[in-house]
Design a protein around this motif. Structure first.
Motif, PDB file in Angstrom:
ATOM      1  N   LEU A  36       9.247 -28.015 -23.007  1.00 30.97           N
ATOM      2  CA  LEU A  36       9.753 -26.972 -23.909  1.00 30.97           C
ATOM      3  C   LEU A  36      11.028 -27.449 -24.607  1.00 30.97           C
ATOM      4  O   LEU A  36      11.190 -27.277 -25.816  1.00 30.97           O
ATOM      5  N   ALA A  37      11.925 -28.082 -23.835  1.00 27.23           N
ATOM      6  CA  ALA A  37      13.169 -28.593 -24.426  1.00 27.23           C
ATOM      7  C   ALA A  37      12.852 -29.720 -25.409  1.00 27.23           C
ATOM      8  O   ALA A  37      13.417 -29.781 -26.510  1.00 27.23           O
ATOM      9  N   ALA A  38      11.934 -30.602 -25.018  1.00 24.73           N
ATOM     10  CA  ALA A  38      11.593 -31.753 -25.867  1.00 24.73           C
ATOM     11  C   ALA A  38      11.004 -31.310 -27.195  1.00 24.73           C
ATOM     12  O   ALA A  38      11.182 -31.985 -28.218  1.00 24.73           O
ATOM     13  N   SER A  39      10.314 -30.168 -27.203  1.00 25.74           N
ATOM     14  CA  SER A  39       9.682 -29.703 -28.441  1.00 25.74           C
ATOM     15  C   SER A  39      10.740 -29.368 -29.493  1.00 25.74           C
ATOM     16  O   SER A  39      10.447 -29.352 -30.687  1.00 25.74           O
ATOM     17  N   GLY A  40      11.945 -29.062 -29.060  1.00 24.89           N
ATOM     18  CA  GLY A  40      13.009 -28.691 -29.998  1.00 24.89           C
ATOM     19  C   GLY A  40      12.742 -27.378 -30.712  1.00 24.89           C
ATOM     20  O   GLY A  40      13.423 -27.028 -31.672  1.00 24.89           O
ATOM     21  N   SER A  98      18.693 -30.787 -14.616  1.00 24.09           N
ATOM     22  CA  SER A  98      18.019 -32.064 -14.818  1.00 24.09           C
ATOM     23  C   SER A  98      17.476 -32.185 -16.258  1.00 24.09           C
ATOM     24  O   SER A  98      17.597 -33.240 -16.898  1.00 24.09           O
ATOM     25  N   VAL A  99      16.909 -31.079 -16.776  1.00 24.02           N
ATOM     26  CA  VAL A  99      16.397 -31.098 -18.153  1.00 24.02           C
ATOM     27  C   VAL A  99      17.565 -31.210 -19.140  1.00 24.02           C
ATOM     28  O   VAL A  99      17.482 -31.921 -20.156  1.00 24.02           O
ATOM     29  N   SER A 100      18.656 -30.535 -18.821  1.00 25.68           N
ATOM     30  CA  SER A 100      19.832 -30.563 -19.686  1.00 25.68           C
ATOM     31  C   SER A 100      20.414 -31.973 -19.808  1.00 25.68           C
ATOM     32  O   SER A 100      20.926 -32.351 -20.868  1.00 25.68           O
ATOM     33  N   ASP A 101      20.329 -32.742 -18.739  1.00 23.33           N
ATOM     34  CA  ASP A 101      20.809 -34.130 -18.801  1.00 23.33           C
ATOM     35  C   ASP A 101      20.038 -34.930 -19.855  1.00 23.33           C
ATOM     36  O   ASP A 101      20.594 -35.795 -20.520  1.00 23.33           O
ATOM     37  N   LYS A 102      18.745 -34.621 -19.984  1.00 23.68           N
ATOM     38  CA  LYS A 102      17.906 -35.355 -20.949  1.00 23.68           C
ATOM     39  C   LYS A 102      17.982 -34.759 -22.357  1.00 23.68           C
ATOM     40  O   LYS A 102      17.845 -35.471 -23.347  1.00 23.68           O
ATOM     41  N   PHE A 103      18.135 -33.430 -22.419  1.00 24.34           N
ATOM     42  CA  PHE A 103      18.138 -32.741 -23.720  1.00 24.34           C
ATOM     43  C   PHE A 103      19.388 -31.874 -23.830  1.00 24.34           C
ATOM     44  O   PHE A 103      19.329 -30.649 -23.681  1.00 24.34           O
TER      45      PHE A 103
END
Ligand code: RBF
Length: 354
Positions: free
Chosen positions: A99-103, A121-126
């Protein structure tokens, strides 16, 4: 991958309505309409609600979806998509990550104590992605806001009513051998360190000899296992069970009504689920929290990076005592004792937890 869970997703009713509005705005031919659509576009936001589980049978998730949806429906140009992440917890992080990667989403909203670690963990990547998380806690990530409830208060009130009802049901056991039950979906820190000990403390404030028969379903959906566990507990002499097991609660209630035993409900008002069997509802107003925090986000005032805790005094944790089905199911003497406890918590005379 994203489309895979879009198919499984539940579209909030007004999502379609909002899409229609946006499309209508794009097609506007006269300048007045174009101005309106541009003004709306400035404030347009896409919000996705990630349900870690399924909505049906889980009061906390029903309230989450309802609250976010209501806040968004009050503001033009805000779209909400509600996605069910299912019961395979190993899939939650990759799904939130996708979901985050989709922007596509300005804000990801979710709820339960395991989400802060996933969002971190997702926030570290996005790092552009913003999160609003309820029923969980993480402090200091400038992209994540969390709000959790004082569940010591919530579970203490549940233990208090469970003990009072137990003593009234089994007078012969009252002398030093009384037990109440708790059926949980799984073990997790908020359950083991807060809810279970607070439930016991609430019962022991009635009679220090109370113990808790604590059982774990192992998932949040298996009503058959919930019923078997509850039936075994009733056979063993437990008369009242607090159930916090999502879809498995249904089995606990069924077994209780067959055994002439009682249930205390958690998170929402459960008296109507089985009138006469449900003798307490220790609630949290997650719908109100989801509504208010989403509104703050849309107004630009949600304090990302902060972790807030709310309880009885703030109006987010309560025990429902004005429901006619509670009044019908529980004697005036017991209700008066429960009311006295609630008065003491509300007034600050009795400080519990946190
Ligand atoms: N509560 C539910 O009602 N339904 C669920 O599907 C559910 N799943 C959970 C999954 C995890 C990993 C954790 C830690 C908690 C879950 N809960 C669920 C419990 C919920 O967060 C909360 O503690 C209870 O609803 C009591 O307020």
């Amino acid at each position: 991958m994203v489309s895979g869970f879009f198919r499984k997703g539940v579209f909030a009713g007004f999502w379609l309505f909002s899409v229609v509005l946006v499309l209508a705005g794009c097609g506007a031919k006269n300048s007045q309409k174009r101005e309106v659509s541009e003004a709306a576009a400035d404030k347009s936001k896409n919000i996705v609600v990630f349900i870690p589980g399924v909505i049906s049978g889980s009061p906390v998730y029903e309230m989450l979806a309802a609250g976010v949806t209501r806040a968004a429906s009050e503001q033009p140009g805000v779209m909400v998509l509600v996605i069910e992440g299912g019961f395979n917890q190993a899939e939650w992080e990759p799904r939130v990550s996708a979901l985050a990667a989709s922007g596509m989403y300005d804000l990801i909203v979710s709820s339960n104590p395991s989400l802060p670690a996933i969002a971190q963990s997702v926030s570290d990547k996005f790092p552009e992605q913003k999160f609003l998380l309820l029923d969980g806690e993480i402090l200091g990530n400038p992209h994540i806001y969390t709000l959790r409830y004082n569940q010591w208060e919530q579970a203490f009130m549940a233990g208090h009513i469970a003990a009072l009802v137990t003593l009234a049901m089994s007078a012969e056991e009252a002398a030093g051998r009384s037990r109440i039950g708790l059926v949980a979906g799984q073990e997790y820190p908020a359950m083991n360190n807060t809810i279970l000990p607070a439930y016991l403390a609430g019962a022991q404030s009635v009679d220090p000899s109370f113990t808790v028969d604590f059982r774990v379903v192992g998932n949040w959906f298996d009503a058959g296992t919930g019923a078997n566990l509850a039936a075994d507990m009733f056979r063993g002499g437990t008369s009242v069970i607090l159930c916090i097991a999502g879809g498995a609660n249904e089995g606990v209630v069924q077994a209780a009504s067959e055994a002439g035993a009682k249930v205390v409900w958690f998170d929402t008002n459960g008296y109507g689920i089985r009138p006469g069997t449900v003798v307490g509802s220790s609630v949290l107003y997650q719908d109100k929290a989801a509504y208010e925090q989403t509104k703050r986000y849309l107004e630009g005032t949600l304090p990302f990076g902060q972790a807030e805790i709310v309880g009885v005094a703030d109006g987010f944790v309560d025990f429902v005592e004005d429901d006619p089905q509670y009044i019908a199911a529980v004697s005036p003497e017991i209700r008066e004792k429960q009311a006295e406890l609630i008065r003491r918590i509300r007034s600050g005379d009795l400080h519990l937890g946190e």
